[in-house]
Scaffold this active site. Structure first.
Site, short mmCIF file in Angstrom:
data_model
loop_
_atom_site.label_atom_id
_atom_site.label_comp_id
_atom_site.label_asym_id
_atom_site.label_seq_id
_atom_site.Cartn_x
_atom_site.Cartn_y
_atom_site.Cartn_z
N TYR A 188 23.41 13.53 -14.46
CA TYR A 188 24.27 14.56 -15.06
C TYR A 188 23.44 15.74 -15.52
CZ TYR A 188 28.09 16.73 -17.57
OH TYR A 188 29.05 17.60 -17.97
N PHE B 240 36.05 42.33 -1.51
CA PHE B 240 36.28 41.02 -0.92
C PHE B 240 37.37 40.35 -1.76
CE2 PHE B 240 35.89 36.50 -0.22
CZ PHE B 240 36.16 36.50 1.14
N THR B 241 38.21 39.54 -1.11
CA THR B 241 39.42 39.01 -1.74
C THR B 241 39.15 38.33 -3.10
OG1 THR B 241 39.12 37.03 -0.38
CG2 THR B 241 40.63 38.72 0.46
N ASP C 145 26.29 40.82 -3.92
CA ASP C 145 26.95 39.64 -3.34
C ASP C 145 26.03 39.21 -2.21
OD1 ASP C 145 28.35 37.79 -1.88
OD2 ASP C 145 30.30 38.72 -2.23
N LYS D 250 27.64 30.14 3.47
CA LYS D 250 27.40 30.98 4.65
C LYS D 250 25.91 30.95 5.01
CE LYS D 250 31.48 32.61 2.95
NZ LYS D 250 32.14 32.08 1.76
N ARG E 7 42.76 39.44 8.74
CA ARG E 7 42.11 40.23 7.70
C ARG E 7 42.72 41.62 7.77
NH1 ARG E 7 38.71 36.94 4.16
NH2 ARG E 7 40.83 36.40 3.72
N PHE F 292 47.17 35.40 1.26
CA PHE F 292 46.87 35.07 2.66
C PHE F 292 46.63 33.59 2.87
CE2 PHE F 292 42.35 34.57 1.86
CZ PHE F 292 42.18 35.35 0.73
N1 F0G Z 1 31.81 36.89 -1.13
C1 F0G Z 1 31.94 37.01 0.19
C2 F0G Z 1 31.36 38.19 0.87
C3 F0G Z 1 32.60 36.02 0.93
O1 F0G Z 1 32.72 36.16 2.26
C4 F0G Z 1 33.14 34.90 0.27
C5 F0G Z 1 33.87 33.88 0.99
C6 F0G Z 1 32.99 34.82 -1.12
C7 F0G Z 1 32.31 35.83 -1.79
C8 F0G Z 1 33.57 33.67 -1.92
O2 F0G Z 1 32.82 32.55 -1.74
O3 F0G Z 1 34.38 30.95 -0.61
O4 F0G Z 1 32.24 30.19 -1.62
O5 F0G Z 1 34.11 30.88 -3.06
N2 F0G Z 1 34.28 34.02 2.15
C9 F0G Z 1 34.94 33.05 2.98
C10 F0G Z 1 35.33 33.68 4.28
C11 F0G Z 1 36.05 32.32 2.33
O6 F0G Z 1 35.94 32.99 5.09
O7 F0G Z 1 35.02 34.85 4.52
P1 F0G Z 1 33.43 31.07 -1.76
#
Ligand code: F0G
Length: 467
Positions: A81, A133-134, A224, A267, A391, A458
């Protein structure tokens, strides 16, 4: 070492820098089965089941194939832990490759975004960024911030071949700071290889200028870092003065010019789960280390198992190698060039993690409020079992003030390539299927949204074909 690397890079062809030790069998389905599957999924590829998918290009997130060394690392998981050995190993690797002083692990990228937004943003603050980014924007908004897009105009033009579409437009940033005052700009959110723009890099020259401006106005730069190793590759390839530097050196140079980062390790870092927040500031670190226990877990695991942290430490080492990046970029480019040769409209220049179909040109007969990119992703699934992602208007969501669809200039379908998973033959099949669809594009119809969730619509929105 470096001379050999540079020579490898100059070779005209690339090959996977690995051989395959284990395979996962694919399931082929019939068109009828897929039609049933997409109807049940409300014409949303996010809601389809993976068992119904033939080639999965939904995302490059958490879908990488790990190496034997990473799997071996999983067996070294110290599942404690508190104070897991794997945490200290990961911390040392992040310090070495990314260069930040402090590491706070999180379960994935958005966990880190949550912490950072809560710590740095006050209600009514403005957060400039090189495109949204979303999840990043949502966490900024939930923390009371207002996102402002300060990316260069070229990023919104799919046909522009500008080499650094991820650049920040310093005039846009300065206009915002002049208007609202630097004290209402807690940081600039700088994304490497901007996902929503098509996987497009910023240049080191742009970052240097940004650093200068931010120093003058006392504004931190928060990176990021999700796909920043891929950004480093493009800097090496395209920017004067970088041809003889390694990806690893360039990554470090980028991070050294920023104040901290959020990272989705799913990624670049070649793992199936994990992320982190990193920074240099003592006070910010202290707050993050405290807040992480509320949302993620103790500060030495942050939602990850020990084995996950071990796999990530090894994944980072493998990701920065020249051979890995040459194959990664080479494979995506291979698919892109096949589509270009057939006249299929895609976002230029070809990015690092995906090919983006330019749906405004692919389906000009469908109005944006009939979600053409969503419709194209559904049609590609029905025809071929290839799973892609919208997208465009669905992902962009509604303007919080007007409540209207944002109708972004980029209406795209993303064919995202997982790392080390598919072969060149798979890319050939994908190209064939997309080209077939392009040739009968007039038959494709739009969709209407019949269910719309409140957050990140989405992922779970449902649609029906327009009769
Ligand atoms: N920032 C970027 C540029 C991303 O592409 C993503 C995730 C995140 C932050 C969030 O990270 O998913 O680990 O919580 N992108 C994925 C995609 C979901 O399919 O582009 P996460």
């Amino acid at each position: 070492m470096r001379r050999m690397d540079t020579q490898t890079h100059k070779k005209r062809t690339w090959a996977e820098p690995y051989k395959i030790k284990m395979v996962e069998l694919l399931r082929m389905t019939t068109r009828e089965e897929r039609l049933v599957a997409i109807r049940e999924a409300g014409y949303n590829t996010f809601l389809t089941r993976s068992r119904d998918v033939y080639i999965d290009l939904l995302t490059d997130s958490g879908t990488s194939a790990m190496s034997d060394r990473q799997w071996a690392g999983m067996m070294l998981g110290d599942e404690a832990y508190s104070g897991s050995e794997n945490f200290y190993h990961l911390e040392s690797v992040v310090r070495e490759y990314y260069g930040y002083k402090y590491l706070v692990p999180t379960h994935q990228g958005r966990g880190a975004e949550n912490l950072m937004s809560k710590i740095l943003i006050e209600k009514g603050d403005y957060v400039p960024g090189n495109m949204y980014f979303t999840t990043t924007r949502l966490h900024q908004e939930l923390a009371g911030g207002i996102f402002v897009d300060v990316i260069v105009d070229e990023a919104h033009e799919p046909e522009s071949t500008f080499q650094f579409k991820g650049n920040v437009d310093l005039r846009k940033l300065a206009a915002l700071v002049d208007e609202v005052g630097a004290n209402h700009v807690p940081y600039i959110s700088l994304e490497g290889n901007v996902n929503m723009a098509g996987g497009q890099p910023f240049s080191m020259a742009n970052l240097r200028e940004l650093r200068l401006y931010c120093d003058q106005h006392d504004i931190p730069i928060m990176l990021d870092a999700t796909r920043t190793i891929e950004n480093a590759w493009f800097i090496r390839e395209r920017e004067d003065g970088y041809a003889r530097k390694t990806v690893r050196e360039i990554l470090r140079e980028i991070c050294d010019m920023t104040d901290g980062c959020t990272m989705s390790a799913k990624k670049d870092a070649l793992v199936n789960i994990g992320g982190f927040f990193a920074c240099n500031d003592d006070e910010v670190y202290q707050k993050a280390q405290n807040l992480v226990v509320v949302y993620e877990g103790l500060h030495t695991y942050g939602g990850m198992a020990g084995r996950d942290m071990e796999a990530m430490a090894q994944g980072i080492r493998e990701a920065v190698t020249e051979e890995h990046m040459a194959a990664r970029i080479g494979q995506v480019r291979y698919l892109g060039q096949k589509l270009e040769a057939a006249g299929v409209p895609i976002v230029e220049p070809i990015g690092s993690h995906a090919i983006f179909l330019d749906v405004r040109r692919f389906l000009p007969h469908i109005d944006q409020d009939e979600y053409p990119a969503q419709a194209l992703a559904a049609e590609l699934f029905i025809e071929s079992g290839i799973r892609s992602m919208e997208r465009g208007n669905v992902s962009a969501g509604r303007d919080p003030v007007t409540g209207e669809n944002r109708r972004p200039r980029l209406e795209l379908v993303r064919l995202t390539i997982p790392r080390r998973v598919y072969t060149q033959a798979h890319m050939d099949v994908v190209a064939e299927c997309v080209i077939d669809l392009y040739q009968r594009r007039e038959q494709i119809r739009g969709l209407k949204m019949v269910y719309e969730p409140e957050y990140l619509r989405f992922f779970q929105a449902r649609f029906e074909p327009i009769a």
